[in-house]
Design an enzyme around this catalytic site. Structure first.
Site, short mmCIF file in Angstrom:
data_model
loop_
_atom_site.label_atom_id
_atom_site.label_comp_id
_atom_site.label_asym_id
_atom_site.label_seq_id
_atom_site.Cartn_x
_atom_site.Cartn_y
_atom_site.Cartn_z
N ARG A 38 -88.90 53.61 -23.29
CA ARG A 38 -88.00 54.76 -23.17
C ARG A 38 -88.71 56.07 -23.48
NH1 ARG A 38 -82.23 52.64 -25.76
NH2 ARG A 38 -81.61 51.40 -23.95
N LYS A 199 -69.46 37.96 -21.14
CA LYS A 199 -68.01 38.11 -21.09
C LYS A 199 -67.52 38.84 -19.84
CE LYS A 199 -67.31 38.06 -26.11
NZ LYS A 199 -66.73 38.78 -27.27
N GLY A 350 -79.80 46.08 -20.50
CA GLY A 350 -80.94 45.74 -21.35
C GLY A 350 -81.47 44.34 -21.13
N GLY A 373 -75.16 50.12 -20.76
CA GLY A 373 -73.78 50.56 -20.84
C GLY A 373 -73.49 51.73 -19.92
#
Length: 392
Positions: A38, A199, A350, A373
Site C-alpha cells: 500500500r 458470509k 484483501g 470493503g
C-alpha cells in the site's frame, strides 16, 4: 462516478501545503513492515506532488487504536520505510496541535511530512467538524489517494475535503475509479463475477447490484453452502446462514427471471473440523459429519468452462480456506486460470488479493484493488463517501 472529480495532475501544487490522505494501514511486527504494497502504490502520487514543489503532508490511519495512542500502531515505521527506500520523510508525533503546525509551516518546497496515526484521536472516526477544521489548517490543496478508506465517512476522508476549495483524487484513486467505472457503466459482455468468502450477509447488496450488470455469478467459499442448503442440498456441518434462506431464494428467482446464471459448487473438499484432515466429497451433498472447506476439482473445471468466454471477470473472495495448504487448491486454481484468460480481470478484497499473490499470478491480473470493503461498497452503491466529498 467520475463526473465532478478532479485529479492531482490538474492542480497547481507549487509551494502549496498539499494534504494527501493515503492508506498506510499496513501490517507491522516489532516495528518492521511486513507488506509495504500500500505504501509503494501511493508513491506515484506522493512523488508527483514532491516533484511539483508541493509541501507534502501525508495522513493515514493504522489498525484500530480505539481513539487512544498505541505505540504498536504508530506510523513512524512507515516514515522510516519511505526514507530508506524513496526519499527523506519527516515524522510528526501527532496529527494536530502546535508542534505539528510548526513542522508543517517549516516545510520547504518538495519536502514531505508524515503525520501520526489519525485514529489516535476518536474525532477522526466520529467525523468531528472541529477535528476536520484542525486538519484543514495544514491544507491548501487536499488529495485523496486512499481508496481503501474512502467508504468511511471519517474526518480526513469526508469532513476535511468538504472544507477545502481545492481538492482532487490521486493517481491510485484514479486507477481504482476508472476500473470500477468501467465495470459499473461500460462493461463489455459477457461480464462474469466470482464471489467467495464466508458470509452471504456481507455481500447481499453486492450480489443484488451485480445482478443488474453481469451475465453470470460463480459462487464459492462458505457463502456457497447457504445457497446450496437453501436449494435443498445437504451441507453437513458447513457454515450456513439459515436466516438468509428467503433472501437467497429471492436472489435465485430474480436471476432466473433475468436469465442470469448463478453457478454453485458440485463437489467439495471437506473435513470433520476446521483444521482437520481433508476428505473429498464427489457430489453436491455433504455428509452430516463433514464441513465444506474448499471447492473440488469438478467444480474447478466447471468454473473454468463457465469463465472461458468472458470479456471481463470481477473476483472478490476466496473459494475456500486458502490460508491452509489443505484447502487452498480451489482458490489457487481459479486464480491461475483467471491469469490465462483473454479477458479484463479485476480482483478486489484483501483475501482475493492475497490469493493471487500467493498463486504467483498477480502480474497477470489487469487490476488489483487496494480496498476490499471499499470495492464492495462501490459495486453495491456506485459511489463512496470519499468520492462524493471530492465533488462538493
Amino acid at each position: 462516478m467520475l463526473e465532478g472529480v478532479k485529479f492531482i495532475d490538474e492542480m497547481n501544487l507549487q509551494s502549496k501545503k498539499v494534504f494527501i490522505r493515503v492508506d498506510f494501514n499496513v501490517p507491522v511486527k516489532n516495528g518492521v513492515i511486513q507488506d509495504a504494497t500500500r505504501i509503494d502504490e501511493a508513491m506515484e502520487t506522493i512523488s508527483y506532488a514532491k516533484n511539483e514543489g508541493a509541501r507534502v503532508i501525508l495522513a493515514s490511519h493504522m489498525g484500530r487504536p480505539k481513539g487512544r495512542f498505541n505505540p504498536e500502531l504508530s506510523l513512524k515505521p512507515v516514515a522510516e520505510y519511505i526514507t530508506g527506500r524513496y526519499f527523506h520523510t519527516y515524522f510528526a508525533e501527532d496529527c494536530t496541535g502546535g508542534d505539528v503546525k510548526k513542522q508543517v509551516n517549516d516545510l520547504k518546497d518538495g519536502e514531505v511530512l508524515l503525520l501520526e496515526n489519525l485514529r489516535f484521536h476518536p474525532e477522526e472516526k466520529a467525523n468531528e467538524p472541529d477535528f476536520a477544521a484542525k486538519l484543514c489548517e495544514f491544507c491548501d490543496v487536499y488529495i485523496n489517494d486512499a481508496f481503501g478508506s474512502s467508504h468511511r465517512a471519517h474526518a480526513s476522508v469526508d469532513g476535511l475535503p468538504r472544507k477545502c476549495n481545492e481538492k482532487a483524487a490521486g493517481f491510485l484513486m484514479k486507477r481504482e475509479l476508472e476500473y470500477f467505472d468501467m465495470l459499473l457503466n461500460k462493461s463489455e459482455r459477457p461480464f462474469y463475477a466470482i464471489l467467495g468468502g464466508a458470509k452471504v450477509s456481507e455481500k447481499i447488496g453486492v450480489i443484488e447490484s451485480l445482478m443488474d450488470k453481469v451475465d453470470k455469478i460463480l459462487i464459492g467459499g462458505a457463502m456457497a453452502y447457504t445457497f446450496l442448503n437453501a436449494l435443498g442440498a445437504k451441507t453437513g456441518k458447513s457454515l450456513v446462514e439459515n436466516e438468509l434462506f428467503d433472501t437467497v431464494k429471492k436472489i435465485i428467482k430474480k436471476a432466473d427471471d433475468k436469465n442470469m446464471k448463478i453457478v454453485l459448487p458440485v463437489d467439495h473438499i471437506c473435513s470433520t473440523e476446521f483444521n482437520g484432515k481433508p476428505e473429498y466429497v464427489a457430489e453436491k451433498d455433504i455428509p452430516d459429519d463433514l464441513m465444506g472447506l474448499d471447492i473440488g476439482n469438478k467444480t474447478v473445471e466447471l468454473y473454468k468452462k463457465e469463465l472461458s468466454d468472458a470479456k471481463i471477470v470481477m473476483w472478490n473472495g476466496p473459494m475456500g480456506v486458502f490460508e491452509s495448504n489443505d484447502f487452498c487448491k480451489g482458490t489457487f486454481d481459479i486464480a491461475e486460470y483467471l491469469a490465462t484468460l483473454d479477458a479484463v480481470s479485476v480482483v478486489g478484497g484483501g483475501d482475493s488479493v492475497c490469493a493471487v499473490k500467493k498463486a504467483g499470478v498477480s502480474d497477470s491480473i489487469d487490476h488489483i484493488s487496494t480496498g476490499g470493503g471499499a470495492s464492495l461498497e462501490l459495486l453495491e452503491k456506485g459511489t463512496l463517501a470519499g468520492i462524493e466529498a471530492l465533488k462538493t
